[in-house]
Enzyme design. Structure first.
Site, PDB file in Angstrom:
ATOM      1  N   SER A   1     -21.959 -10.548 -11.779  1.00  0.00           N
ATOM      2  CA  SER A   1     -22.582 -10.514 -13.091  1.00  0.00           C
ATOM      3  C   SER A   1     -24.086 -10.676 -12.872  1.00  0.00           C
ATOM      4  O   SER A   1     -24.666  -9.994 -12.044  1.00  0.00           O
ATOM      5  CB  SER A   1     -22.009 -11.620 -13.992  1.00  0.00           C
ATOM      6  OG  SER A   1     -22.599 -11.560 -15.267  1.00  0.00           O
TER       7      SER A   1
ATOM      8  N   TYR B   1     -27.886  -4.088 -20.760  1.00  0.00           N
ATOM      9  CA  TYR B   1     -27.540  -4.741 -19.491  1.00  0.00           C
ATOM     10  C   TYR B   1     -26.813  -6.061 -19.745  1.00  0.00           C
ATOM     11  O   TYR B   1     -25.734  -6.305 -19.187  1.00  0.00           O
ATOM     12  CB  TYR B   1     -28.803  -4.968 -18.675  1.00  0.00           C
ATOM     13  CG  TYR B   1     -28.574  -5.571 -17.317  1.00  0.00           C
ATOM     14  CD1 TYR B   1     -29.047  -6.843 -17.020  1.00  0.00           C
ATOM     15  CD2 TYR B   1     -27.868  -4.876 -16.332  1.00  0.00           C
ATOM     16  CE1 TYR B   1     -28.831  -7.408 -15.768  1.00  0.00           C
ATOM     17  CE2 TYR B   1     -27.657  -5.435 -15.082  1.00  0.00           C
ATOM     18  CZ  TYR B   1     -28.149  -6.695 -14.810  1.00  0.00           C
ATOM     19  OH  TYR B   1     -27.938  -7.266 -13.564  1.00  0.00           O
TER      20      TYR B   1
ATOM     21  N   LYS C   1     -22.948  -7.142 -18.833  1.00  0.00           N
ATOM     22  CA  LYS C   1     -22.671  -8.281 -17.948  1.00  0.00           C
ATOM     23  C   LYS C   1     -21.903  -9.399 -18.674  1.00  0.00           C
ATOM     24  O   LYS C   1     -21.037 -10.037 -18.101  1.00  0.00           O
ATOM     25  CB  LYS C   1     -23.970  -8.814 -17.335  1.00  0.00           C
ATOM     26  CG  LYS C   1     -24.624  -7.840 -16.340  1.00  0.00           C
ATOM     27  CD  LYS C   1     -23.757  -7.559 -15.130  1.00  0.00           C
ATOM     28  CE  LYS C   1     -24.490  -6.801 -14.043  1.00  0.00           C
ATOM     29  NZ  LYS C   1     -23.679  -6.526 -12.846  1.00  0.00           N
TER      30      LYS C   1
HETATM   31  N1  LIG Z   1     -31.444  -7.349  -8.073  1.00  0.00           N
HETATM   32  C1  LIG Z   1     -31.377  -8.247  -9.042  1.00  0.00           C
HETATM   33  O1  LIG Z   1     -32.380  -8.747  -9.553  1.00  0.00           O
HETATM   34  C2  LIG Z   1     -30.045  -8.669  -9.558  1.00  0.00           C
HETATM   35  C3  LIG Z   1     -28.914  -7.861  -9.397  1.00  0.00           C
HETATM   36  N2  LIG Z   1     -27.722  -8.257  -9.959  1.00  0.00           N
HETATM   37  C4  LIG Z   1     -26.525  -7.430  -9.831  1.00  0.00           C
HETATM   38  O2  LIG Z   1     -26.211  -7.298  -8.443  1.00  0.00           O
HETATM   39  C5  LIG Z   1     -25.586  -6.035  -8.210  1.00  0.00           C
HETATM   40  C6  LIG Z   1     -26.317  -5.307  -7.088  1.00  0.00           C
HETATM   41  O3  LIG Z   1     -27.655  -5.200  -7.464  1.00  0.00           O
HETATM   42  P1  LIG Z   1     -28.758  -4.738  -6.394  1.00  0.00           P
HETATM   43  O4  LIG Z   1     -28.293  -5.052  -5.020  1.00  0.00           O
HETATM   44  O5  LIG Z   1     -30.079  -5.251  -6.885  1.00  0.00           O
HETATM   45  O6  LIG Z   1     -28.737  -3.149  -6.615  1.00  0.00           O
HETATM   46  P2  LIG Z   1     -29.179  -1.907  -5.742  1.00  0.00           P
HETATM   47  O7  LIG Z   1     -29.689  -0.908  -6.706  1.00  0.00           O
HETATM   48  O8  LIG Z   1     -30.028  -2.325  -4.591  1.00  0.00           O
HETATM   49  O9  LIG Z   1     -27.757  -1.387  -5.173  1.00  0.00           O
HETATM   50  C7  LIG Z   1     -26.814  -0.923  -6.099  1.00  0.00           C
HETATM   51  C8  LIG Z   1     -25.611  -0.457  -5.320  1.00  0.00           C
HETATM   52  O10 LIG Z   1     -24.606  -0.031  -6.234  1.00  0.00           O
HETATM   53  C9  LIG Z   1     -24.240   1.310  -5.917  1.00  0.00           C
HETATM   54  N3  LIG Z   1     -23.915   2.031  -7.152  1.00  0.00           N
HETATM   55  C10 LIG Z   1     -24.729   2.213  -8.233  1.00  0.00           C
HETATM   56  N4  LIG Z   1     -24.117   2.976  -9.151  1.00  0.00           N
HETATM   57  C11 LIG Z   1     -22.889   3.286  -8.644  1.00  0.00           C
HETATM   58  C12 LIG Z   1     -21.802   4.065  -9.118  1.00  0.00           C
HETATM   59  N5  LIG Z   1     -21.858   4.689 -10.291  1.00  0.00           N
HETATM   60  N6  LIG Z   1     -20.699   4.155  -8.331  1.00  0.00           N
HETATM   61  C13 LIG Z   1     -20.654   3.540  -7.130  1.00  0.00           C
HETATM   62  N7  LIG Z   1     -21.653   2.786  -6.618  1.00  0.00           N
HETATM   63  C14 LIG Z   1     -22.749   2.673  -7.387  1.00  0.00           C
HETATM   64  C15 LIG Z   1     -25.490   1.901  -5.222  1.00  0.00           C
HETATM   65  O11 LIG Z   1     -25.147   2.965  -4.355  1.00  0.00           O
HETATM   66  P3  LIG Z   1     -25.261   4.513  -4.887  1.00  0.00           P
HETATM   67  O12 LIG Z   1     -26.478   4.614  -5.746  1.00  0.00           O
HETATM   68  O13 LIG Z   1     -25.329   5.320  -3.630  1.00  0.00           O
HETATM   69  O14 LIG Z   1     -23.993   4.750  -5.664  1.00  0.00           O
HETATM   70  C16 LIG Z   1     -25.917   0.709  -4.395  1.00  0.00           C
HETATM   71  O15 LIG Z   1     -25.143   0.608  -3.230  1.00  0.00           O
HETATM   72  C17 LIG Z   1     -25.611  -5.304  -9.548  1.00  0.00           C
HETATM   73  O16 LIG Z   1     -24.373  -5.472 -10.191  1.00  0.00           O
HETATM   74  C18 LIG Z   1     -26.699  -6.024 -10.336  1.00  0.00           C
HETATM   75  O17 LIG Z   1     -26.469  -5.964 -11.730  1.00  0.00           O
HETATM   76  C19 LIG Z   1     -27.589  -9.450 -10.661  1.00  0.00           C
HETATM   77  C20 LIG Z   1     -28.687 -10.265 -10.815  1.00  0.00           C
HETATM   78  C21 LIG Z   1     -29.958  -9.953 -10.232  1.00  0.00           C
HETATM   79  C1  LIG Z   2     -29.769 -24.927 -19.247  1.00  0.00           C
HETATM   80  C2  LIG Z   2     -30.786 -23.840 -19.413  1.00  0.00           C
HETATM   81  C3  LIG Z   2     -31.300 -23.315 -18.074  1.00  0.00           C
HETATM   82  C4  LIG Z   2     -31.909 -21.935 -18.248  1.00  0.00           C
HETATM   83  C5  LIG Z   2     -32.746 -21.550 -17.036  1.00  0.00           C
HETATM   84  C6  LIG Z   2     -32.409 -20.127 -16.564  1.00  0.00           C
HETATM   85  C7  LIG Z   2     -33.096 -19.053 -17.400  1.00  0.00           C
HETATM   86  C8  LIG Z   2     -32.545 -17.695 -16.991  1.00  0.00           C
HETATM   87  C9  LIG Z   2     -33.404 -16.574 -17.568  1.00  0.00           C
HETATM   88  C10 LIG Z   2     -32.688 -15.245 -17.466  1.00  0.00           C
HETATM   89  C11 LIG Z   2     -32.790 -14.655 -16.057  1.00  0.00           C
HETATM   90  C12 LIG Z   2     -32.330 -13.188 -16.091  1.00  0.00           C
HETATM   91  C13 LIG Z   2     -32.298 -12.643 -14.662  1.00  0.00           C
HETATM   92  C14 LIG Z   2     -31.787 -11.221 -14.690  1.00  0.00           C
HETATM   93  C15 LIG Z   2     -31.668 -10.697 -13.266  1.00  0.00           C
HETATM   94  C16 LIG Z   2     -31.112  -9.297 -13.307  1.00  0.00           C
HETATM   95  O1  LIG Z   2     -29.944  -9.115 -13.418  1.00  0.00           O
HETATM   96  C17 LIG Z   2     -32.087  -8.148 -13.315  1.00  0.00           C
HETATM   97  N1  LIG Z   2     -33.034  -8.289 -12.216  1.00  0.00           N
HETATM   98  C18 LIG Z   2     -31.369  -6.851 -13.141  1.00  0.00           C
HETATM   99  O2  LIG Z   2     -30.543  -6.936 -12.068  1.00  0.00           O
END
Ligand SMILES: NC(=O)C1=CN([C@@H]2O[C@H](COP(=O)(O)OP(=O)(O)OC[C@H]3O[C@@H](n4cnc5c(N)ncnc54)[C@H](OP(=O)(O)O)[C@@H]3O)[C@@H](O)[C@H]2O)C=CC1
Ligand SMILES: CCCCCCCCCCCCCCCC(=O)[C@@H](N)CO
Length: 308
Positions: free
Chosen positions: A154, A168, A172
């Site tokens: 998530s 988004y 999630k």
């Molecule tokens: N980076 C951040 O700040 C944060 C990320 N997340 C979550 O972590 C997870 C990974 O994020 P992150 O590592 O940053 O992402 P990246 O964009 O670096 O990697 C995403 C991955 O998912 C694959 N992907 C995307 N779309 C599809 C699809 N339709 N089918 C199959 N594979 C797919 C991509 O490969 P390809 O494109 O080749 O399919 C790639 O391997 C996500 O769920 C994101 O929401 C959560 C919090 C923070």
């Molecule tokens: C008890 C209260 C404590 C609250 C403190 C925490 C506040 C959180 C703010 C929200 C952070 C959102 C990050 C999204 C990351 C992400 O998913 C994107 N980069 C896309 O991947």
């Protein structure tokens, strides 16, 4: 008393010698998790769309760990492709639904196609994976007698809705409902569900996101700082191995997890205790954060003279 109440009962879920399938394993957090799991001696399969990136990831994991991983090209939006890839990969012990896309934008300005695209990949893609993997996972836990795991990536934006993340956060938050309901349905088969909640994490996806992220999204998301993909991967795998349902990744995330515990399962008596005594306090902290965020939004609009 809480020790007797904690449900489901805590289980250790070993990775060594077991089949771990990670979607989105060719980049960012997924690639970091695949590398760490391979290093622990798991048999790792990674699934994504782009074959070149999958091959690149396979090379990087082999270089880092000496382990060869299975690669499967499929778009999680395509149920048939997903079940084909899962058949190819063989029965899974630990399924990590990590794939995800995120394009932050005020809903008013965002195209509905982009909204549907995020929901389709982040939410429907996870449904396709669980549907395809579950039958063989149930067989496998019966055969091996070992607990299995379905982990879902998530985000802290899946615990609090943030400016610019209407689509988004919706995608999630939905995963939490899926995860809580699914845990009821699979516990009898010794399958544990884990939801992982990272803050901003340094990945290629995040670098891409930053090109378009509204300033207010930056400011609000910035409240939880940032993490490296390897650190998120380690937190995620530790949570999966201990069968934790809610897996926070940093200190703010731990506060957020207590503030949003709701009716989620809690297997750890200690965490259960902290949730019970910390709920009120964390709600107070949450209100301080919201006070801060709404003041920031107010000032930002005043400064930019934009109509609400
Ligand atoms: N980076 C951040 O700040 C944060 C990320 N997340 C979550 O972590 C997870 C990974 O994020 P992150 O590592 O940053 O992402 P990246 O964009 O670096 O990697 C995403 C991955 O998912 C694959 N992907 C995307 N779309 C599809 C699809 N339709 N089918 C199959 N594979 C797919 C991509 O490969 P390809 O494109 O080749 O399919 C790639 O391997 C996500 O769920 C994101 O929401 C959560 C919090 C923070
Ligand atoms: C008890 C209260 C404590 C609250 C403190 C925490 C506040 C959180 C703010 C929200 C952070 C959102 C990050 C999204 C990351 C992400 O998913 C994107 N980069 C896309 O991947």
């Amino acid at each position: 008393a809480l020790a007797l109440l904690a449900r489901p009962r805590a289980k250790r879920i070993p990775l060594k010698g077991r089949h771990v399938l990670i979607t989105g394993g060719s980049s960012g957090i997924g690639l970091a998790m695949a590398t760490a799991a391979a290093r622990e001696g798991a048999r790792v399969s990674i699934l994504a769309r782009n074959v070149a990136r999958l091959e690149e990831a396979r090379g990087a994991i082999r270089a880092a760990t000496g382990q060869d991983v299975g690669v499967h090209a499929a778009d999680v939006r395509d149920a048939a492709a997903v079940s084909g890839a899962l058949d190819e990969a063989g029965p899974v012990d630990v399924l990590v639904c990590n794939h995800g896309v995120f394009v932050p934008q005020e809903l008013e300005k965002q195209e509905m196609e982009e909204v549907k695209w995020m929901v389709d990949i982040n939410l429907m893609g996870t449904f396709h994976l669980v549907k395809a993997a579950l039958p063989a996972m149930k067989e496998r836990t019966k055969e091996t007698g070992l607990p299995a795991s379905i982990a879902i990536m998530s985000s802290q934006a899946g615990q609090v809705g943030v400016y610019g993340y209407t689509a988004y956060s919706a995608s999630k938050f939905a995963l939490r409902g899926l995860g809580e309901a699914l845990q009821h349905e699979v516990i009898a088969d010794n399958i544990h569900v884990s939801l992982v909640f990272p803050p901003d994490t340094e990945t290629p996806g995040f670098a891409e996101e930053n090109k378009r992220r509204p300033e207010l999204t930056n400011i609000i998301a910035g409240s939880s700082g940032g993490m490296k993909a390897d650190d998120v991967a380690r937190k995620a795998l530790d949570g999966i191995k201990s069968g934790k349902f809610i897996v926070p990744c940093n200190f703010e995330g731990a506060m957020l997890a207590i503030a949003t515990a709701g009716l989620s399962p809690q297997s750890s008596p200690l965490m259960a205790f902290l949730e019970v005594i910390g709920a009120g306090l964390m709600r107070f902290a949450a209100m301080c954060f919201q006070f801060n965020w709404f003041s920031t939004i107010e000032n930002w609009y005043a400064k930019n003279k934009k109509h609400a």
